[in-house]
Design an enzyme around this catalytic site. Structure first.
Site, PDB file in Angstrom:
ATOM      1  N   GLU A   1      -0.557  47.262  45.987  1.00 15.95           N
ATOM      2  CA  GLU A   1      -1.641  46.990  45.035  1.00 15.95           C
ATOM      3  C   GLU A   1      -2.135  45.548  45.096  1.00 15.95           C
ATOM      4  O   GLU A   1      -3.319  45.293  44.938  1.00 15.95           O
ATOM      5  CB  GLU A   1      -1.198  47.321  43.607  1.00 15.95           C
ATOM      6  CG  GLU A   1      -1.011  48.810  43.386  1.00 15.95           C
ATOM      7  CD  GLU A   1      -0.816  49.155  41.915  1.00 15.95           C
ATOM      8  OE1 GLU A   1      -1.708  48.863  41.102  1.00 15.95           O
ATOM      9  OE2 GLU A   1       0.252  49.694  41.571  1.00 15.95           O
TER      10      GLU A   1
ATOM     11  N   SER B   1       2.734  51.636  34.736  1.00 12.14           N
ATOM     12  CA  SER B   1       3.282  51.999  33.425  1.00 12.14           C
ATOM     13  C   SER B   1       4.552  52.828  33.545  1.00 12.14           C
ATOM     14  O   SER B   1       5.190  53.110  32.534  1.00 12.14           O
ATOM     15  CB  SER B   1       2.239  52.764  32.602  1.00 12.14           C
ATOM     16  OG  SER B   1       1.195  51.893  32.227  1.00 12.14           O
TER      17      SER B   1
ATOM     18  N   SER C   1      -3.491  51.366  29.813  1.00  9.04           N
ATOM     19  CA  SER C   1      -4.874  51.587  29.348  1.00  9.04           C
ATOM     20  C   SER C   1      -4.925  52.542  28.166  1.00  9.04           C
ATOM     21  O   SER C   1      -5.842  52.493  27.356  1.00  9.04           O
ATOM     22  CB  SER C   1      -5.713  52.179  30.487  1.00  9.04           C
ATOM     23  OG  SER C   1      -5.187  53.452  30.842  1.00  9.04           O
TER      24      SER C   1
ATOM     25  N   HIS D   1      21.968  57.826  56.098  1.00 11.49           N
ATOM     26  CA  HIS D   1      22.193  59.218  56.479  1.00 11.49           C
ATOM     27  C   HIS D   1      20.936  59.864  57.037  1.00 11.49           C
ATOM     28  O   HIS D   1      20.892  61.070  57.224  1.00 11.49           O
ATOM     29  CB  HIS D   1      22.727  59.990  55.265  1.00 11.49           C
ATOM     30  CG  HIS D   1      24.019  59.400  54.760  1.00 11.49           C
ATOM     31  ND1 HIS D   1      25.254  59.770  55.220  1.00 11.49           N
ATOM     32  CD2 HIS D   1      24.240  58.385  53.870  1.00 11.49           C
ATOM     33  CE1 HIS D   1      26.195  59.044  54.626  1.00 11.49           C
ATOM     34  NE2 HIS D   1      25.596  58.190  53.802  1.00 11.49           N
TER      35      HIS D   1
ATOM     36  N   THR E   1      -4.698  57.313  30.810  1.00 11.11           N
ATOM     37  CA  THR E   1      -4.276  57.980  32.045  1.00 11.11           C
ATOM     38  C   THR E   1      -4.048  59.461  31.768  1.00 11.11           C
ATOM     39  O   THR E   1      -3.246  59.833  30.904  1.00 11.11           O
ATOM     40  CB  THR E   1      -3.012  57.293  32.587  1.00 11.11           C
ATOM     41  OG1 THR E   1      -3.378  55.943  32.894  1.00 11.11           O
ATOM     42  CG2 THR E   1      -2.476  57.960  33.829  1.00 11.11           C
TER      43      THR E   1
ATOM     44  N   SER F   1       1.338  54.071  28.676  1.00 13.52           N
ATOM     45  CA  SER F   1       0.116  53.918  29.474  1.00 13.52           C
ATOM     46  C   SER F   1      -0.551  52.620  29.054  1.00 13.52           C
ATOM     47  O   SER F   1      -0.963  52.478  27.901  1.00 13.52           O
ATOM     48  CB  SER F   1      -0.845  55.084  29.237  1.00 13.52           C
ATOM     49  OG  SER F   1      -2.097  54.793  29.842  1.00 13.52           O
TER      50      SER F   1
ATOM     51  N   LYS G   1      -9.951  57.383  39.612  1.00 16.48           N
ATOM     52  CA  LYS G   1      -9.951  57.815  38.199  1.00 16.48           C
ATOM     53  C   LYS G   1     -11.364  58.213  37.761  1.00 16.48           C
ATOM     54  O   LYS G   1     -11.546  59.191  37.041  1.00 16.48           O
ATOM     55  CB  LYS G   1      -9.403  56.690  37.308  1.00 16.48           C
ATOM     56  CG  LYS G   1      -7.884  56.522  37.441  1.00 16.48           C
ATOM     57  CD  LYS G   1      -7.349  55.434  36.521  1.00 16.48           C
ATOM     58  CE  LYS G   1      -5.841  55.336  36.640  1.00 16.48           C
ATOM     59  NZ  LYS G   1      -5.255  54.285  35.830  1.00 16.48           N
TER      60      LYS G   1
ATOM     61  N   ARG H   1       0.488  46.447  36.210  1.00 14.44           N
ATOM     62  CA  ARG H   1       1.681  46.017  36.962  1.00 14.44           C
ATOM     63  C   ARG H   1       2.093  44.593  36.618  1.00 14.44           C
ATOM     64  O   ARG H   1       3.180  44.161  37.001  1.00 14.44           O
ATOM     65  CB  ARG H   1       1.443  46.169  38.468  1.00 14.44           C
ATOM     66  CG  ARG H   1       0.302  45.327  39.005  1.00 14.44           C
ATOM     67  CD  ARG H   1      -0.060  45.746  40.420  1.00 14.44           C
ATOM     68  NE  ARG H   1      -1.108  44.925  41.008  1.00 14.44           N
ATOM     69  CZ  ARG H   1      -2.407  45.043  40.753  1.00 14.44           C
ATOM     70  NH1 ARG H   1      -2.828  45.951  39.895  1.00 14.44           N
ATOM     71  NH2 ARG H   1      -3.293  44.260  41.350  1.00 14.44           N
TER      72      ARG H   1
HETATM   73  O1  PA5 Z   1      -1.246  49.331  38.636  1.00 19.76           O
HETATM   74  C1  PA5 Z   1      -2.112  50.103  38.256  1.00 19.76           C
HETATM   75  O2  PA5 Z   1      -3.239  49.743  37.913  1.00 19.76           O
HETATM   76  C2  PA5 Z   1      -1.790  51.570  38.213  1.00 19.76           C
HETATM   77  O3  PA5 Z   1      -0.587  51.851  38.868  1.00 19.76           O
HETATM   78  C3  PA5 Z   1      -1.770  52.057  36.762  1.00 19.76           C
HETATM   79  O4  PA5 Z   1      -0.675  51.518  36.074  1.00 19.76           O
HETATM   80  C4  PA5 Z   1      -1.738  53.580  36.744  1.00 19.76           C
HETATM   81  O5  PA5 Z   1      -2.889  54.089  37.352  1.00 19.76           O
HETATM   82  C5  PA5 Z   1      -1.630  54.155  35.330  1.00 19.76           C
HETATM   83  O6  PA5 Z   1      -2.561  53.561  34.484  1.00 19.76           O
HETATM   84  P1  PA5 Z   1      -2.083  53.053  33.049  1.00 19.76           P
HETATM   85  O7  PA5 Z   1      -1.028  52.026  33.342  1.00 19.76           O
HETATM   86  O8  PA5 Z   1      -3.285  52.483  32.414  1.00 19.76           O
HETATM   87  O9  PA5 Z   1      -1.542  54.254  32.363  1.00 19.76           O
END
Ligand code: PA5
Length: 359
Positions: free
Chosen positions: A240, A61, A104, A256, A107, A102, A350, A154
């Protein structure tokens, strides 16, 4: 390993429990919706002049915030900062436009930053599928953009990034967004025809690169002001999707410091595969630096691959590199025998954090 594993299309889809391939195929349409559907009914009330823009979010996010930051570098009269933390910088106040992002909506760092932004009187726009962030925005009368649910964060980069461009255009900070997104959508459709699982290995550059990265540690280099966020994105997607380590850096900065670290230990250096992202807009001196840098490190590392941006406008070129990295990382997951979608470690972390009720 079956040398033609990546051409076993049915198997790939079977192993992809979260639909990462489908989400990639739908990215052009996602970008279309993100521009023309999602921000549609957003009401932006008048407020004090805005003198800075902050995007607060984490992981999948937050990367859209970095894309916004780089996109705005030479187009926007006010600075854009990305905040990946519980707390906001001291300068945030009533003259701040703050995007709370976010996927979800739950977060904890983002919720904490949102609350702070409210206390500081910042002008907030939230982007989320729902969760606590949507509840708070409704309760506080904060405008928010509803992002379609059902994706991995993502895989929702178009949804999480493009509406921020539309908002900035509505507020008069940038212009020409629709034209650029239209070009982006068309370009992604063309690229999709070359990168999709149905395109066999011998003519699919993402499958070929995944094969080169398999068993190696990818190190991805971008350039300041053009592909810097894309290098970071490649790293995150390899982590991921493929559940593998990866590292990133940018030129000219790495000339550098990091460049000196290619002498020892030789056996580990041979495990690295360097991916260099190139864009026609890279500063001419950076282009020369890339050539010299490549010469210096080539014999020490396991391999070097250059990936060049394609497309006319800034957005199309940036997403051409993102698309290539996203497909490569998903194919790399399959080569490791893994499902690219789930990120169980993040979910576990989490849950473990939430066990104290967020205190
Ligand atoms: O790819 C993922 O699942 C994480 O990087 C989430 O994006 C991250 O943990 C944050 O969660 P959210 O995108 O629900 O805020």
């Amino acid at each position: 390993m079956d040398a033609k594993l990546l051409d076993n299309v049915q198997l790939l889809y079977e192993k992809d429990s979260k639909g990462m391939l489908k989400a990639l195929a739908e990215l052009p349409h996602q970008c279309y919706l993100a521009c023309w559907e999602l921000p549609g009914r957003l009401e932006l009330a008048d407020s004090a002049p805005i003198s800075n823009i902050v995007v607060t979010g984490l992981g999948g996010s937050a990367i859209g915030g970095d894309l916004l930051r780089v996109y705005c570098l030479d187009r926007c009269s006010v600075p854009v900062l990305v905040n990946r933390d519980y707390t906001l910088p001291a300068f945030v106040g009533p003259d701040t436009l703050l995007f709370a992002v976010s996927y979800s909506g739950n977060t904890e760092e983002t919720l904490s930053a949102y609350q702070q932004a409210r206390q500081k009187g910042a002008r907030i726009v939230a982007l989320t599928t729902g969760g606590r962030l949507a509840e708070l925005a409704n309760q506080d009368g904060v405008p928010w953009i509803k992002i379609p649910a059902g994706l991995q964060p993502r895989a929702a980069t178009g949804f999480l990034f493009i509406p921020t461009l539309v908002v900035l255009e509505k507020l008069g900070f940038i212009s020409g967004v629709e034209k650029e997104v239209q070009e982006l959508v068309e370009h992604l459709k063309t690229l999709q025809r070359n990168l999709a699982p149905e395109v066999p290995q011998e003519s699919n550059s993402a499958k070929q690169l995944a094969l080169k990265l398999h068993g190696r540690i990818p190190v991805v280099w971008g350039a300041s002001g053009t592909s810097e966020v894309v290098a970071q994105r490649w790293k995150g997607q390899i982590n991921e999707n493929a559940k593998a380590p990866a590292y990133w850096n940018i030129l000219p900065e790495l000339n550098h410091n990091e460049l000196v670290g290619f002498q020892v230990p030789p056996e580990i250096l041979r495990q690295l595969h360097i991916v260099i992202l190139r864009d026609p807009d890279d500063h001419p001196r950076v282009q020369k630096r890339v050539d010299i840098t490549r010469e210096i490190i080539a014999s020490a590392v396991g391999g070097v691959t250059e990936v060049s941006a394609s497309g006319g406008g800034r957005l199309a070129r940036t997403f051409s590199l993102i698309y290539s990295g996203d497909y490569t990382s998903v194919y790399l997951a399959f080569l490791y025998g893994l499902d690219p979608g789930p990120v169980e470690v993040i979910d576990y972390l989490k849950r473990a954090l939430a066990s104290d009720g967020g205190r």
